[in-house]
Design a protein around this motif. Structure first.
Motif, PDB file in Angstrom:
ATOM      1  N   ARG A   1       0.832  -1.210   0.000  1.00 25.64           N
ATOM      2  CA  ARG A   1       0.000   0.000   0.000  1.00 25.64           C
ATOM      3  C   ARG A   1       0.863   1.255   0.000  1.00 25.64           C
ATOM      4  O   ARG A   1       0.602   2.198  -0.759  1.00 25.64           O
ATOM      5  N   LEU A   2       1.909   1.260   0.820  1.00 24.42           N
ATOM      6  CA  LEU A   2       2.798   2.426   0.869  1.00 24.42           C
ATOM      7  C   LEU A   2       3.570   2.580  -0.435  1.00 24.42           C
ATOM      8  O   LEU A   2       3.772   3.692  -0.925  1.00 24.42           O
ATOM      9  N   ALA A   3       3.994   1.440  -1.014  1.00 24.89           N
ATOM     10  CA  ALA A   3       4.734   1.501  -2.285  1.00 24.89           C
ATOM     11  C   ALA A   3       3.864   2.073  -3.392  1.00 24.89           C
ATOM     12  O   ALA A   3       4.329   2.865  -4.220  1.00 24.89           O
ATOM     13  N   VAL A   4       2.579   1.682  -3.416  1.00 24.39           N
ATOM     14  CA  VAL A   4       1.659   2.225  -4.418  1.00 24.39           C
ATOM     15  C   VAL A   4       1.529   3.729  -4.248  1.00 24.39           C
ATOM     16  O   VAL A   4       1.547   4.492  -5.225  1.00 24.39           O
TER      17      VAL A   4
ATOM     18  N   GLU B   1       7.569  11.145  11.760  1.00 27.42           N
ATOM     19  CA  GLU B   1       6.567  12.001  12.398  1.00 27.42           C
ATOM     20  C   GLU B   1       5.357  12.240  11.499  1.00 27.42           C
ATOM     21  O   GLU B   1       4.290  12.641  11.978  1.00 27.42           O
ATOM     22  N   LEU B   2       5.513  12.019  10.194  1.00 20.24           N
ATOM     23  CA  LEU B   2       4.411  12.206   9.257  1.00 20.24           C
ATOM     24  C   LEU B   2       3.695  10.896   8.942  1.00 20.24           C
ATOM     25  O   LEU B   2       2.829  10.856   8.071  1.00 20.24           O
ATOM     26  N   ARG B   3       4.039   9.839   9.647  1.00 18.01           N
ATOM     27  CA  ARG B   3       3.473   8.531   9.338  1.00 18.01           C
ATOM     28  C   ARG B   3       1.940   8.499   9.390  1.00 18.01           C
ATOM     29  O   ARG B   3       1.317   7.939   8.476  1.00 18.01           O
ATOM     30  N   PRO B   4       1.272   9.086  10.402  1.00 19.87           N
ATOM     31  CA  PRO B   4      -0.193   9.040  10.417  1.00 19.87           C
ATOM     32  C   PRO B   4      -0.821   9.689   9.183  1.00 19.87           C
ATOM     33  O   PRO B   4      -1.759   9.140   8.589  1.00 19.87           O
TER      34      PRO B   4
ATOM     35  N   GLU C   1      -2.841   7.667   6.200  1.00 16.26           N
ATOM     36  CA  GLU C   1      -4.214   7.999   5.808  1.00 16.26           C
ATOM     37  C   GLU C   1      -4.306   8.249   4.303  1.00 16.26           C
ATOM     38  O   GLU C   1      -5.228   7.764   3.632  1.00 16.26           O
ATOM     39  N   ALA C   2      -3.353   8.997   3.757  1.00 14.78           N
ATOM     40  CA  ALA C   2      -3.360   9.286   2.326  1.00 14.78           C
ATOM     41  C   ALA C   2      -3.134   8.024   1.505  1.00 14.78           C
ATOM     42  O   ALA C   2      -3.750   7.835   0.454  1.00 14.78           O
ATOM     43  N   SER C   3      -2.250   7.149   1.988  1.00 18.12           N
ATOM     44  CA  SER C   3      -1.982   5.914   1.241  1.00 18.12           C
ATOM     45  C   SER C   3      -3.187   4.980   1.278  1.00 18.12           C
ATOM     46  O   SER C   3      -3.445   4.247   0.319  1.00 18.12           O
ATOM     47  N   GLN C   4      -3.942   4.997   2.384  1.00 15.93           N
ATOM     48  CA  GLN C   4      -5.175   4.199   2.461  1.00 15.93           C
ATOM     49  C   GLN C   4      -6.162   4.643   1.390  1.00 15.93           C
ATOM     50  O   GLN C   4      -6.780   3.817   0.703  1.00 15.93           O
TER      51      GLN C   4
END
Length: 243
Positions: free
Chosen positions: A9-12, A220-223, A227-230
């Motif tokens: 999901r993150l790679a996409v 620190e920007l992981r949340p 959310e954007a990657s979801q």
């Protein structure tokens, strides 16, 4: 492909999403990494120095979550500063507090080095033995003497903190030195000769490295990125269904 669902999901989101290349996808303290930086992990490109050093930072922070850290991961700027003659007080101020947590269980030290011939190699110190390994896939007769001098200079600077190693081993294999350096850094701190085996599918490795940086606990920007990657993943999934 070899990636789990979260990494895929993150790679996409990193690779397939058409967005601002200047968007910051990783932040820790004052260290930022943009989408454009991560795109240097695309197939056949050379990962930028900031990507290699960010992976060192991620692994350093992962290991620091232990009660006692077992590994230090140092960026390429550390060796560069040592080789240009930085004084030890500056090493303590710039690197020791941020990259070298106090520990009684230190086992390995990983130091990435960007050489003048535009190739990466790495020093790996086995503190307990003690030994130093030159993880170098770009060593030649022409650069051997220079690199050995570089390694000795770094060891001399670190001699206040651990024993001087007894010998250097050299390994040769792939020409893609930046990917090898990243692969070694992401080896969870352990060390064995299995590191020098096949990396497997290189494209998958590149995507896994990008996903591991963005998905790191210290980001620190992981949340926000998660959310954007979801949302991107759901749109991507709907597109496949509609087709």
């Amino acid at each position: 492909m070899g990636l789990d669902v979260e990494a895929t999901r993150l790679a996409v989101y990193i690779y397939a999403f058409v967005g601002d290349p200047r968007e910051i996808l990783f932040r820790h303290d004052i260290h930022d990494l943009t989408r454009d930086d991560l795109l240097s992990l695309r197939y056949r490109l050379t990962p930028s120095a900031v990507v290699v050093n960010t992976l060192a930072l991620v692994e350093s922070r992962n290991d620091r979550r232990r009660t006692n850290a077992t590994c230090w991961f140092l960026p390429s700027t550390f060796a560069a500063d040592i080789l240009r003659g930085i004084v030890w007080d500056d090493v303590h101020h710039i690197y020791q507090r941020f990259w070298m947590p106090e520990t009684t269980t230190l086992e390995h030290v990983f130091i990435t080095i960007w050489d003048v011939d535009e190739a990466w190699y790495m020093m790996m110190l086995d503190v307990r033995k003690p030994r130093v390994y030159s993880l170098d896939v770009h060593r030649t007769v022409e650069n051997m003497v220079r690199k050995e001098k570089q390694i000795k200079a770094v060891l001399k600077a670190l001699s206040l903190m651990f024993a001087t190693p007894t010998h250097i081993l050299n390994f040769t294999d792939s020409a893609e030195t930046a990917i090898w350096a990243c692969s070694w850094l992401s080896h969870s701190g352990g060390f064995s000769r299995n590191i020098f085996g096949s990396m497997g599918d290189e494209d998958t490795l590149r995507m896994r490295l990008a996903s591991s940086i963005v998905g790191a606990q210290c980001n620190e920007l992981r949340p926000a990125v998660d959310e954007a990657s979801q949302a991107t993943w759901q749109a991507f999934d709907c597109y496949i269904i509609l087709r």
